[in-house]
Design a protein around this motif. Sequence first.
Motif, PDB file in Angstrom:
ATOM      1  N   LEU A  37       0.813  -1.212   0.000  1.00 24.92           N
ATOM      2  CA  LEU A  37       0.000   0.000   0.000  1.00 24.92           C
ATOM      3  C   LEU A  37       0.852   1.269   0.000  1.00 24.92           C
ATOM      4  O   LEU A  37       0.593   2.212  -0.753  1.00 24.92           O
ATOM      5  CB  LEU A  37      -0.921  -0.023   1.219  1.00 24.92           C
ATOM      6  CG  LEU A  37      -1.951   1.098   1.272  1.00 24.92           C
ATOM      7  CD1 LEU A  37      -2.833   1.078   0.039  1.00 24.92           C
ATOM      8  CD2 LEU A  37      -2.799   0.966   2.529  1.00 24.92           C
ATOM      9  N   LEU A  67       0.838   4.078  -2.827  1.00 25.43           N
ATOM     10  CA  LEU A  67       0.516   5.483  -2.539  1.00 25.43           C
ATOM     11  C   LEU A  67       1.635   6.406  -2.998  1.00 25.43           C
ATOM     12  O   LEU A  67       1.394   7.462  -3.590  1.00 25.43           O
ATOM     13  CB  LEU A  67       0.279   5.663  -1.041  1.00 25.43           C
ATOM     14  CG  LEU A  67      -1.065   5.162  -0.541  1.00 25.43           C
ATOM     15  CD1 LEU A  67      -1.116   5.233   0.974  1.00 25.43           C
ATOM     16  CD2 LEU A  67      -2.194   5.980  -1.145  1.00 25.43           C
ATOM     17  N   LEU A 111       1.396   6.807  -6.650  1.00 19.62           N
ATOM     18  CA  LEU A 111       0.265   7.647  -7.040  1.00 19.62           C
ATOM     19  C   LEU A 111       0.555   9.124  -6.801  1.00 19.62           C
ATOM     20  O   LEU A 111       0.112   9.980  -7.551  1.00 19.62           O
ATOM     21  CB  LEU A 111      -0.993   7.233  -6.264  1.00 19.62           C
ATOM     22  CG  LEU A 111      -1.565   5.867  -6.629  1.00 19.62           C
ATOM     23  CD1 LEU A 111      -2.826   5.589  -5.836  1.00 19.62           C
ATOM     24  CD2 LEU A 111      -1.856   5.773  -8.123  1.00 19.62           C
ATOM     25  N   ALA A 120       3.879  10.122  -9.263  1.00 15.32           N
ATOM     26  CA  ALA A 120       3.695  10.100 -10.721  1.00 15.32           C
ATOM     27  C   ALA A 120       3.191  11.436 -11.268  1.00 15.32           C
ATOM     28  O   ALA A 120       3.777  11.963 -12.226  1.00 15.32           O
ATOM     29  CB  ALA A 120       2.770   8.959 -11.128  1.00 15.32           C
TER      30      ALA A 120
END
Lengths: 356, 561
Positions: A8, A12, A15, A18
């Motif tokens: 996770l 994260l 995310l 990026a």
Amino acid sequence: MPPRPPALAETLAILILAPALVAFEAGCSDSEDRAGAARPTVVLYSVTDRETSQEHIDRFEAETGIRVDAKFDTEAAKAVGLVQAIRQEKANPRCDVLWGGGAFFHAMLAQDGCLAPAPEDLIRAHGDAPRDARGRWLGFAAAYRVLIVNTDVFGAEERPNSYRDLADPRYKGKVGIANPLFGGMAAHVTALFQVLGPDAARRWLSDLKANDCALCGGMADVTKRVASGELWFGITSSIDAHVAVDDGKPVAIVVPDQGPGEIGCMEGFSSVAMIANAPHPKEAERLLRFLMSSKTEEILAAGPAQTVGLLPESVARDVRPSWIPKGIRAMDVDWEEAAEGYPEATKAIKEILLER
Amino acid sequence: MRTPPKALAAAAVLLSFAVVFSPFLAALIGTGWHGRPAGSFLGMAGPLGVSVGSGLAAAAVALLLGVPFALLVERSRAGLRRASWTLGLLVLMMPPYIVSEAAVVLLGPAGKVSRPVAALLGFGPASTGPIEAARFTVPGFVYTWPAVGVVMGGYLFPVVALAVAGASRRTDHRVFEAARLARGRRGVWRIGARVLVPPALGAALLVFALTLTEFAVPQLLRVRTVGEEVYERIQEGDLATAAALSLPLLPIVVATGVLGAFILLRSRLASLAGLEGEIPRFTGRRLGRAGHVAAGLATLIAITPALILPCASLGWLAAAASTSGSPMVGRHKLIRTSGVLSSFREVWGLAHDDAVRTVLLAAVAATLATACATALARLTSRAGWDPALGVLGAGVAVPAPVVGLGLITLWNRGAGAAVYQSTAIVILAWLARFFPIAVFLARGALARVPRELEDAAALAGRGPVGRFFAAVLPNAAPGLAAAWLAVYVLSATEIGATVLISPPGKPLLAPSVMNFMRRGQDAEIAACQILLLGVIALPPALLSLGMLLRPRTVPVAKGAP
């Protein structure tokens, strides 16, 4: 409480990072130049296929050192693409030069005040090649609207040879044109309204309707449907037709309406224009001069576009693909007038062909 | 647990509406449509009827394919389930324009499949002469509005499947066992319908809305729709009327959604309120051998229209491609003249920057959409404002070029020009088009999380952020991943708005590929389609592989047998 999956945190992190990386990339590439130098730039909107235009862009960049930021259109967007973007950007233009789209849409843009006149000397050097009276667009590199005919269906002696044959009841349900509401076929029908007169043009549309003429997704679509045998013949551009012939499909090209007293075939051509109040006017002028040359026409004639040279030097050297015959008689169209007649033609298309 | 302040929820809703509807409003108002005469709508009834018919057909096809797919595949073995979902999601990566082209090539009047089949069935040409044989065609189904529905429904069925699978996962299957014991199979059907119909219909509504304004597919299939009217007004330079023509579509979408919700609410049993999300999970019966065969068949049927047929068409093109013999010169002639593999190399040479740019931007758009949709769904759900999300869904019905041209109107001025000239404008366009889909899927994913888990986290002293990361995110992750994937794929293949607003010098893959294919020969077309599919599928495939290979912790679900 469920245990936190080990992936996770990494997910994260990806995310979150990026978008930051991409924003960085976008920010860098949006700047004037990666090297930091103020390299001159010109923005080109190219309705001409990328397969054709990229080569000229590369040549221009190599010869002048000016970077070309190009933007291309797609068949799926029809004429709703770059031409409309230019209209919408009129108050704050981003584009410097528009290449392709045909005289019809250039004439529309000229009427809307989106185009700037070309330099006087370039207009004078343009000779008899088609252009706007005030030089707001210049035409070159001709392509023709031809009949593409399925050779499995028609013997050599019985091939249709006129736009009128599309309305011949013998071919009911087996003929096709591109949807005349859009793109090149919209220009074609509008030109017919001017050349034939409104009454004869409306009659032809009625005859097409009675003959169940297929309204295809574009000229390339007409070509594919004729090549597959679904349609027996249709109107397409010489560029599309050559693609099919070159691919070994069972089709032949007929240049229509060449007999005495006939209207001639429609001549389309590539057109180039500088945008009014463009951000890079000097670079735009250099690109215009570069494209408006016999050298460009020579490469276009030999490449995928397969066009015929129209500029004085090209005419003198007879720049043309070997398969296109000499002496093709073209319809005599005043494109400024045609653009003004566009609403009437569209209204007739909708009333007659589409029954609205 | 405290509810969030209403002001925060209101701000989130307003911001979402601004993102989705501002391009439309800019096109409508900013370009001068101030209650123009109703004459603008003359002649609209026919195309509107065809659009609605196509949309309904698409929704029906998506339901027919998506619901059995989701129900059977979800209960099958892990291997089959993963393979089926991979194939199912690949469908979304196939641009619908290519799907419709494949339908014409294979099933059209002169189709590679339809013509031999008709001849085999005895409907072939009367004589065996070559001209007679060449003139033989099959009366076509492909050039009709139901065909538009089949293409769009076949392409968008994964949206329905994802929604139904999400609902199935968050349902306590003990209820089904109880229904089976009490009323047999009929009881299972009744309960199942009540639990699964709302998400299925919600997703079907999105399919309906996305089909309403589709332009390329109806054009190729020669069907006259509202999309054509809109494009034609834009070609005339009348953007305001073009935007106004899509006005009737928005209330149709909202009204359809409200009607569906009303019907469902009337028939909903009070006791079902507890079925979704509130009860610990219990895995129902697994499929037997026949069930696995049925799951495989459901997958096969579901992926046939929008994956198998296009791939067959693609394979045909690749196999039949001939090498051009024309004496063309120029650096880029090779796209055309060297067969499929060489064409692929050349297309990649021209478009590899576009591919990388597209993957990055689509990933950013998907990440932003998923994160914002999660926040919005959570805030509105806790504030009791879920109906607002239904209205947001109408944004999907705004035609793509209206979004693109509206964004130009909105951002190509003053300080906004900096945004317009950057790649951020592309992300704004994709968000305007696909954010409602992310919201819909995120809402479903969050509903899966048992509220008692959050309560427990709150009792353990976790704040709102801590609760979200500890209790909500791990449980909602599969649904949120689906939302991310849907937005990523739809964004990466979007053309209608992208072609208008992408910054010069930074082309994106889908428009580039469509440009190359415009006058492509068979080898070119095959190479372009392979490139588009490969590039778009690669990141999700790598992500899936990473998920499969990562070390796992096995959560112990309360109530599991």
